[in-house]
Enzyme design. Structure first.
Site, PDB file in Angstrom:
ATOM      1  N   SER A 110       3.903  11.870  -4.296  1.00  0.00           N
ATOM      2  CA  SER A 110       4.580  10.865  -5.124  1.00  0.00           C
ATOM      3  C   SER A 110       5.274  11.515  -6.320  1.00  0.00           C
ATOM      4  O   SER A 110       4.758  12.492  -6.898  1.00  0.00           O
ATOM      5  CB  SER A 110       3.539   9.863  -5.635  1.00  0.00           C
ATOM      6  OG  SER A 110       4.074   9.083  -6.671  1.00  0.00           O
ATOM      7  N   TYR A 133      11.224   8.591  -6.969  1.00  0.00           N
ATOM      8  CA  TYR A 133      11.650   7.441  -7.772  1.00  0.00           C
ATOM      9  C   TYR A 133      12.772   7.963  -8.646  1.00  0.00           C
ATOM     10  O   TYR A 133      12.588   8.974  -9.351  1.00  0.00           O
ATOM     11  CB  TYR A 133      10.505   6.933  -8.666  1.00  0.00           C
ATOM     12  CG  TYR A 133       9.529   5.990  -7.993  1.00  0.00           C
ATOM     13  CD1 TYR A 133       9.970   4.866  -7.302  1.00  0.00           C
ATOM     14  CD2 TYR A 133       8.156   6.208  -8.075  1.00  0.00           C
ATOM     15  CE1 TYR A 133       9.075   3.994  -6.693  1.00  0.00           C
ATOM     16  CE2 TYR A 133       7.252   5.339  -7.473  1.00  0.00           C
ATOM     17  CZ  TYR A 133       7.727   4.237  -6.787  1.00  0.00           C
ATOM     18  OH  TYR A 133       6.849   3.371  -6.183  1.00  0.00           O
TER      19      TYR A 133
HETATM   20  C1  LIG Z   1      -2.659   3.283  -5.845  1.00  0.00           C
HETATM   21  C2  LIG Z   1      -1.338   3.287  -5.114  1.00  0.00           C
HETATM   22  C3  LIG Z   1      -0.274   4.006  -5.647  1.00  0.00           C
HETATM   23  C4  LIG Z   1       0.945   4.038  -4.970  1.00  0.00           C
HETATM   24  N1  LIG Z   1       1.946   4.811  -5.452  1.00  0.00           N
HETATM   25  C5  LIG Z   1       3.106   4.899  -4.773  1.00  0.00           C
HETATM   26  C6  LIG Z   1       4.139   5.753  -5.231  1.00  0.00           C
HETATM   27  O1  LIG Z   1       4.005   6.458  -6.213  1.00  0.00           O
HETATM   28  N2  LIG Z   1       5.292   5.781  -4.508  1.00  0.00           N
HETATM   29  C7  LIG Z   1       5.472   5.012  -3.390  1.00  0.00           C
HETATM   30  O2  LIG Z   1       6.536   5.065  -2.769  1.00  0.00           O
HETATM   31  N3  LIG Z   1       4.492   4.211  -2.942  1.00  0.00           N
HETATM   32  C8  LIG Z   1       3.329   4.143  -3.605  1.00  0.00           C
HETATM   33  N4  LIG Z   1       2.342   3.346  -3.115  1.00  0.00           N
HETATM   34  C9  LIG Z   1       2.539   2.614  -1.855  1.00  0.00           C
HETATM   35  C10 LIG Z   1       2.113   3.491  -0.653  1.00  0.00           C
HETATM   36  O3  LIG Z   1       2.979   4.572  -0.486  1.00  0.00           O
HETATM   37  C11 LIG Z   1       2.111   2.682   0.645  1.00  0.00           C
HETATM   38  O4  LIG Z   1       3.379   2.121   0.858  1.00  0.00           O
HETATM   39  C12 LIG Z   1       1.060   1.600   0.711  1.00  0.00           C
HETATM   40  O5  LIG Z   1      -0.106   1.963   0.011  1.00  0.00           O
HETATM   41  C13 LIG Z   1       0.721   1.330   2.159  1.00  0.00           C
HETATM   42  O6  LIG Z   1      -0.201   0.319   2.287  1.00  0.00           O
HETATM   43  P1  LIG Z   1      -1.768   0.558   2.479  1.00  0.00           P
HETATM   44  O7  LIG Z   1      -2.292   0.895   1.131  1.00  0.00           O
HETATM   45  O8  LIG Z   1      -2.243  -0.768   2.982  1.00  0.00           O
HETATM   46  O9  LIG Z   1      -1.960   1.675   3.472  1.00  0.00           O
HETATM   47  C14 LIG Z   1       1.110   3.302  -3.762  1.00  0.00           C
HETATM   48  C15 LIG Z   1       0.023   2.598  -3.245  1.00  0.00           C
HETATM   49  C16 LIG Z   1      -1.179   2.586  -3.898  1.00  0.00           C
HETATM   50  C17 LIG Z   1      -2.326   1.825  -3.300  1.00  0.00           C
HETATM   51  C1  LIG Z   2       8.205   0.789 -11.518  1.00  0.00           C
HETATM   52  C2  LIG Z   2       7.338   0.988 -10.298  1.00  0.00           C
HETATM   53  C3  LIG Z   2       6.049   1.675 -10.627  1.00  0.00           C
HETATM   54  C4  LIG Z   2       5.248   1.917  -9.398  1.00  0.00           C
HETATM   55  C5  LIG Z   2       4.023   2.716  -9.706  1.00  0.00           C
HETATM   56  C6  LIG Z   2       3.444   3.468  -8.559  1.00  0.00           C
HETATM   57  C7  LIG Z   2       3.399   2.670  -7.321  1.00  0.00           C
HETATM   58  O1  LIG Z   2       4.283   2.781  -6.502  1.00  0.00           O
HETATM   59  C8  LIG Z   2       2.315   1.747  -7.094  1.00  0.00           C
HETATM   60  O2  LIG Z   2       1.391   1.667  -7.914  1.00  0.00           O
HETATM   61  O3  LIG Z   2       2.347   1.045  -6.068  1.00  0.00           O
END
Ligand SMILES: Cc1cc2nc3c(=O)[nH]c(=O)nc-3n(C[C@H](O)[C@H](O)[C@H](O)COP(=O)(O)O)c2cc1C
Ligand SMILES: CCCCCCC(=O)C(=O)O
Length: 358
Positions: A110, A133
């Site tokens: 990320s 991002y």
């Molecule tokens: C704690 C957390 C942080 C996340 N941070 C990002 C991120 O920084 N960038 C991003 O594209 N998706 C982020 N996501 C989304 C995940 O990449 C993903 O799309 C999603 O968690 C998939 O669903 P699942 O948790 O049910 O497997 C985040 C998800 C979680 C749970």
């Molecule tokens: C402005 C978007 C912040 C997203 C932070 C990280 C993420 O993707 C998530 O927590 O889900």
């Protein structure tokens, strides 16, 4: 950190993680947008799809290998970009990247990683992608891309569904804030956006510098790496992505964390597969918790899947070992499903492997 004896599936990691994490960290990791309908539905839609087994088939040459954007992968299970992994374990992304490399799983880092890009790359000796991002300035964005390129990341995954944060009511109720020592170490602090009292905090404030298709075209001119768009659900957006010569898509509702009541990727997948006609890889995430879920996603047109929250649950429970075990559990479950459905390879997994009520 050892793996607790009573872990048999990803659901067990979730239970252990909840017991180990603070209430605030749990609210951030487990939580989703608003009333969390989409997050719940992401998991339940999979159980509503029924499999069709196939008996007396020779699967003795079976395997789960695939070719994806220049990589030969042992299986289609990838690690989604997940921010601030040090919330779950002191070794954060270094632990999950090490586990992914050991299990032959593609790792996605990320932009909001709590570990330095270069440090993660040293441990993630397997295939790795960098999630982008867009930053406040193009110079800052470019700096991230160049660091990722130099560190051997082989694709840029641009997340397009979260230009602003979703309505995270669970986080708000728990008063979640990043603890000391956990921050997005690769990014500059965000610029504070000033708005006039008669302006909208959303339209003129947070969305003023949100990326658009023009930024995707700009990115294309500044990297030779494949560009994958993450967070597409609307088939119309996928059509536009094809016009912009995108190299792949991650069909995702961000685990239900952006806009509540969006459909789940698996529901829109058949239409998107019809559009792309196999020309670009389709990766699916949101709600994948079982090998049967992976099998169903592949049957409906996915090439590979990503897991998000399960990484954090595994990290919180058993660090790198937990993440490696989570990937292995899913792979074993996928192989078992393939065997019982008479599929030797991923390309044998077709819609005919699913029960279609008359
Ligand atoms: C704690 C957390 C942080 C996340 N941070 C990002 C991120 O920084 N960038 C991003 O594209 N998706 C982020 N996501 C989304 C995940 O990449 C993903 O799309 C999603 O968690 C998939 O669903 P699942 O948790 O049910 O497997 C985040 C998800 C979680 C749970
Ligand atoms: C402005 C978007 C912040 C997203 C932070 C990280 C993420 O993707 C998530 O927590 O889900």
């Amino acid at each position: 950190m050892a793996i607790p004896n009573d872990i048999a599936s990803l659901h067990d990691y979730e239970r252990h993680a909840q017991a180990r994490l603070s209430e605030e960290a749990w609210a951030y990791i487990y939580g989703a947008s608003a009333d969390e309908y989409t997050a719940r539905s992401n998991e339940s839609v999979y159980s509503a799809i029924k499999l069709l087994n196939q008996t007396l088939t020779d699967v003795s040459k079976g395997h789960t290998q695939l070719d994806l954007l220049g990589h030969r992968l042992a299986h289609p299970i990838m690690l989604a970009p997940v921010a601030y992994q040090k919330l779950a374990h002191v070794d954060g992304e270094i632990a999950s990247a090490t586990a992914a490399a050991a299990q032959g799983a593609l790792f996605t880092l990320s932009t909001l990683s709590s570990s330095r890009i270069e440090d993660v790359a040293q441990c993630a000796q397997g295939p790795r992608w960098f999630q982008l991002y867009f930053q406040d300035s193009r110079a800052q964005t470019l700096e991230l891309i160049k660091r990722a390129e130099k560190s051997g990341f082989s694709a840029i995954v641009v997340t397009v569904d979260a230009p602003i944060n979703g309505l995270r009511n669970r986080e708000q109720r728990a008063g979640f804030q990043l603890p000391d020592g956990v921050r997005a170490v690769n990014c500059q602090p965000e610029r504070q956006r000033q708005i006039n009292p008669d302006e909208s905090m959303i339209f003129q404030g947070l969305m003023r510098h949100a990326p658009s298709w023009k930024d995707i075209d700009w990115l294309r001119q500044h990297t030779t790496l494949p560009i994958i768009l993450k967070g597409l659900i609307n088939p119309r957006d996928v059509s536009i992505a094809l016009q912009h010569e995108i190299d792949g898509v991650v069909i995702s509702n961000h685990g239900g964390r952006t806009l509540d009541t969006l459909p789940s990727p698996i529901e829109v997948l058949p239409r998107i597969h019809e559009l792309t006609k196999g020309d670009i890889p389709i990766i699916v995430d949101s709600g994948i918790r079982r090998g049967t879920d992976i099998f169903k996603a592949i049957a409906l047109g996915a090439d590979a899947v990503m897991i998000g929250r399960p990484i954090m649950y595994a990290l919180a429970t058993a660090g790198a070992l937990g993440v490696a075990h989570t990937i292995r559990l899913l792979r074993d479950e996928l192989e078992l499903t393939m065997a019982l459905c008479g599929c030797e390879t991923l390309s044998d997994i077709t819609p005919d492997c699913l029960w279609q009520p008359a």
